[in-house]
Motif scaffolding. Sequence first.
Motif, PDB file in Angstrom:
ATOM      1  N   GLY A  49       0.800  -1.220   0.000  1.00  0.00           N
ATOM      2  CA  GLY A  49       0.000   0.000   0.000  1.00  0.00           C
ATOM      3  C   GLY A  49       0.830   1.267   0.000  1.00  0.00           C
ATOM      4  O   GLY A  49       0.401   2.299   0.523  1.00  0.00           O
ATOM      5  N   MET A  50       2.012   1.214  -0.608  1.00  0.00           N
ATOM      6  CA  MET A  50       2.946   2.341  -0.564  1.00  0.00           C
ATOM      7  C   MET A  50       2.880   3.222  -1.807  1.00  0.00           C
ATOM      8  O   MET A  50       2.835   2.721  -2.932  1.00  0.00           O
ATOM      9  N   THR A  51       2.910   4.528  -1.581  1.00  0.00           N
ATOM     10  CA  THR A  51       3.101   5.504  -2.656  1.00  0.00           C
ATOM     11  C   THR A  51       4.581   5.491  -3.011  1.00  0.00           C
ATOM     12  O   THR A  51       5.439   5.373  -2.137  1.00  0.00           O
ATOM     13  N   VAL A  52       4.875   5.620  -4.300  1.00  0.00           N
ATOM     14  CA  VAL A  52       6.258   5.625  -4.768  1.00  0.00           C
ATOM     15  C   VAL A  52       6.548   6.968  -5.424  1.00  0.00           C
ATOM     16  O   VAL A  52       5.772   7.453  -6.250  1.00  0.00           O
ATOM     17  N   GLY A  53       7.656   7.576  -5.043  1.00  0.00           N
ATOM     18  CA  GLY A  53       8.100   8.827  -5.636  1.00  0.00           C
ATOM     19  C   GLY A  53       9.419   8.627  -6.353  1.00  0.00           C
ATOM     20  O   GLY A  53      10.150   7.667  -6.092  1.00  0.00           O
ATOM     21  N   LEU A  54       9.715   9.532  -7.275  1.00  0.00           N
ATOM     22  CA  LEU A  54      10.991   9.510  -7.980  1.00  0.00           C
ATOM     23  C   LEU A  54      11.233  10.868  -8.599  1.00  0.00           C
ATOM     24  O   LEU A  54      10.331  11.715  -8.657  1.00  0.00           O
ATOM     25  N   ASN A  55      12.438  11.095  -9.022  1.00  0.00           N
ATOM     26  CA  ASN A  55      12.690  12.244  -9.878  1.00  0.00           C
ATOM     27  C   ASN A  55      13.491  11.777 -11.077  1.00  0.00           C
ATOM     28  O   ASN A  55      14.284  10.856 -11.009  1.00  0.00           O
ATOM     29  N   VAL A  56      13.193  12.424 -12.197  1.00  0.00           N
ATOM     30  CA  VAL A  56      13.829  12.101 -13.475  1.00  0.00           C
ATOM     31  C   VAL A  56      14.276  13.425 -14.086  1.00  0.00           C
ATOM     32  O   VAL A  56      13.651  14.464 -13.853  1.00  0.00           O
ATOM     33  N   LEU A  57      15.361  13.402 -14.827  1.00  0.00           N
ATOM     34  CA  LEU A  57      15.867  14.631 -15.438  1.00  0.00           C
ATOM     35  C   LEU A  57      14.911  15.126 -16.518  1.00  0.00           C
ATOM     36  O   LEU A  57      14.306  14.330 -17.251  1.00  0.00           O
ATOM     37  N   GLN A  58      14.769  16.442 -16.606  1.00  0.00           N
ATOM     38  CA  GLN A  58      13.961  17.051 -17.662  1.00  0.00           C
ATOM     39  C   GLN A  58      14.430  16.523 -19.018  1.00  0.00           C
ATOM     40  O   GLN A  58      15.629  16.455 -19.287  1.00  0.00           O
ATOM     41  N   GLY A  59      13.493  16.117 -19.845  1.00  0.00           N
ATOM     42  CA  GLY A  59      13.809  15.662 -21.194  1.00  0.00           C
ATOM     43  C   GLY A  59      14.276  14.221 -21.295  1.00  0.00           C
ATOM     44  O   GLY A  59      14.536  13.735 -22.389  1.00  0.00           O
ATOM     45  N   SER A  60      14.377  13.520 -20.175  1.00  0.00           N
ATOM     46  CA  SER A  60      14.842  12.136 -20.202  1.00  0.00           C
ATOM     47  C   SER A  60      13.771  11.231 -20.794  1.00  0.00           C
ATOM     48  O   SER A  60      12.590  11.336 -20.458  1.00  0.00           O
ATOM     49  N   GLY A  61      14.204  10.305 -21.628  1.00  0.00           N
ATOM     50  CA  GLY A  61      13.289   9.321 -22.189  1.00  0.00           C
ATOM     51  C   GLY A  61      12.704   8.396 -21.131  1.00  0.00           C
ATOM     52  O   GLY A  61      11.655   7.793 -21.349  1.00  0.00           O
ATOM     53  N   ALA A  62      13.351   8.295 -19.977  1.00  0.00           N
ATOM     54  CA  ALA A  62      12.854   7.436 -18.901  1.00  0.00           C
ATOM     55  C   ALA A  62      11.489   7.906 -18.396  1.00  0.00           C
ATOM     56  O   ALA A  62      10.705   7.108 -17.887  1.00  0.00           O
ATOM     57  N   ARG A  63      11.185   9.180 -18.554  1.00  0.00           N
ATOM     58  CA  ARG A  63       9.897   9.698 -18.091  1.00  0.00           C
ATOM     59  C   ARG A  63       8.735   8.931 -18.727  1.00  0.00           C
ATOM     60  O   ARG A  63       7.739   8.638 -18.057  1.00  0.00           O
ATOM     61  N   ARG A  64       8.850   8.586 -19.994  1.00  0.00           N
ATOM     62  CA  ARG A  64       7.774   7.838 -20.668  1.00  0.00           C
ATOM     63  C   ARG A  64       7.558   6.480 -20.027  1.00  0.00           C
ATOM     64  O   ARG A  64       6.424   6.024 -19.872  1.00  0.00           O
ATOM     65  N   LEU A  65       8.646   5.816 -19.632  1.00  0.00           N
ATOM     66  CA  LEU A  65       8.533   4.533 -18.935  1.00  0.00           C
ATOM     67  C   LEU A  65       7.726   4.713 -17.655  1.00  0.00           C
ATOM     68  O   LEU A  65       6.804   3.941 -17.379  1.00  0.00           O
ATOM     69  N   TYR A  66       8.060   5.719 -16.887  1.00  0.00           N
ATOM     70  CA  TYR A  66       7.368   5.936 -15.615  1.00  0.00           C
ATOM     71  C   TYR A  66       5.901   6.284 -15.829  1.00  0.00           C
ATOM     72  O   TYR A  66       5.033   5.797 -15.100  1.00  0.00           O
ATOM     73  N   GLU A  67       5.618   7.106 -16.823  1.00  0.00           N
ATOM     74  CA  GLU A  67       4.221   7.456 -17.109  1.00  0.00           C
ATOM     75  C   GLU A  67       3.417   6.221 -17.514  1.00  0.00           C
ATOM     76  O   GLU A  67       2.259   6.079 -17.122  1.00  0.00           O
ATOM     77  N   ARG A  68       4.028   5.325 -18.277  1.00  0.00           N
ATOM     78  CA  ARG A  68       3.334   4.089 -18.670  1.00  0.00           C
ATOM     79  C   ARG A  68       2.986   3.219 -17.471  1.00  0.00           C
ATOM     80  O   ARG A  68       2.088   2.390 -17.543  1.00  0.00           O
ATOM     81  N   GLU A 118       4.363  15.550 -10.056  1.00  0.00           N
ATOM     82  CA  GLU A 118       3.971  16.198  -8.806  1.00  0.00           C
ATOM     83  C   GLU A 118       4.541  17.614  -8.744  1.00  0.00           C
ATOM     84  O   GLU A 118       3.911  18.531  -8.247  1.00  0.00           O
ATOM     85  N   ASP A 119       5.747  17.787  -9.273  1.00  0.00           N
ATOM     86  CA  ASP A 119       6.425  19.084  -9.261  1.00  0.00           C
ATOM     87  C   ASP A 119       7.580  18.999 -10.259  1.00  0.00           C
ATOM     88  O   ASP A 119       7.980  17.901 -10.655  1.00  0.00           O
ATOM     89  N   GLN A 120       8.120  20.144 -10.637  1.00  0.00           N
ATOM     90  CA  GLN A 120       9.293  20.141 -11.508  1.00  0.00           C
ATOM     91  C   GLN A 120      10.012  21.464 -11.426  1.00  0.00           C
ATOM     92  O   GLN A 120       9.450  22.475 -11.006  1.00  0.00           O
ATOM     93  N   ASP A 121      11.268  21.439 -11.810  1.00  0.00           N
ATOM     94  CA  ASP A 121      12.068  22.645 -11.932  1.00  0.00           C
ATOM     95  C   ASP A 121      12.840  22.547 -13.247  1.00  0.00           C
ATOM     96  O   ASP A 121      12.542  21.690 -14.075  1.00  0.00           O
ATOM     97  N   GLU A 122      13.833  23.383 -13.443  1.00  0.00           N
ATOM     98  CA  GLU A 122      14.535  23.395 -14.729  1.00  0.00           C
ATOM     99  C   GLU A 122      15.390  22.153 -14.969  1.00  0.00           C
ATOM    100  O   GLU A 122      15.755  21.850 -16.104  1.00  0.00           O
ATOM    101  N   ILE A 123      15.680  21.400 -13.924  1.00  0.00           N
ATOM    102  CA  ILE A 123      16.526  20.213 -14.042  1.00  0.00           C
ATOM    103  C   ILE A 123      15.738  18.915 -13.847  1.00  0.00           C
ATOM    104  O   ILE A 123      15.893  17.960 -14.599  1.00  0.00           O
ATOM    105  N   ASP A 124      14.902  18.868 -12.823  1.00  0.00           N
ATOM    106  CA  ASP A 124      14.229  17.632 -12.421  1.00  0.00           C
ATOM    107  C   ASP A 124      12.720  17.686 -12.577  1.00  0.00           C
ATOM    108  O   ASP A 124      12.111  18.745 -12.421  1.00  0.00           O
ATOM    109  N   VAL A 125      12.152  16.513 -12.838  1.00  0.00           N
ATOM    110  CA  VAL A 125      10.706  16.305 -12.798  1.00  0.00           C
ATOM    111  C   VAL A 125      10.463  15.330 -11.658  1.00  0.00           C
ATOM    112  O   VAL A 125      11.010  14.227 -11.653  1.00  0.00           O
TER     113      VAL A 125
END
Length: 155
Positions: free
Chosen positions: A111-130, A136-143
Amino acid sequence: MDADVMGWRLRSAVAADVEVIAELRATVMRADLERLGRYDDHRVRQRLRDSFSPQYTSVIMLDRGLAGCVTVRPAGGRQWLEHFYLAPHCQGRGLGSAVLRTVLERMDAQGMTVGLNVLQGSGARRLYERHGFVVEDQDEIDVFMMRAPGATAGA
């Protein structure tokens, strides 16, 4: 998933894994860090060394060789997915999805929520979205992304 990534397994990390994982991190993150103007040959490895936690890290093994790693560490009332790296020759073949699915099934069972950060523009973001992660938040470097227990893409 390709037949050649079917035989993967996770093994617990040990302290002696730190240097090979630091080297893997430098290789995998180099293009994204260079694109963001943030690549430093020493720092990319040292950040892994400074935060390496064998007790929370699993090494991804494929055909008796190290294919990658993943860390899942408790902090702030959730589990943090960190240091999820696959060797370049293991990427794009379904291994990342298989490992992530396994890790998330374990977190869902608790029953755990999982958090992570991925670099802006990284292709890994699509994996996580899938796999049900949302921004949740973002800045110029991290999502910064999170996934509620049992979340699926589009949920």
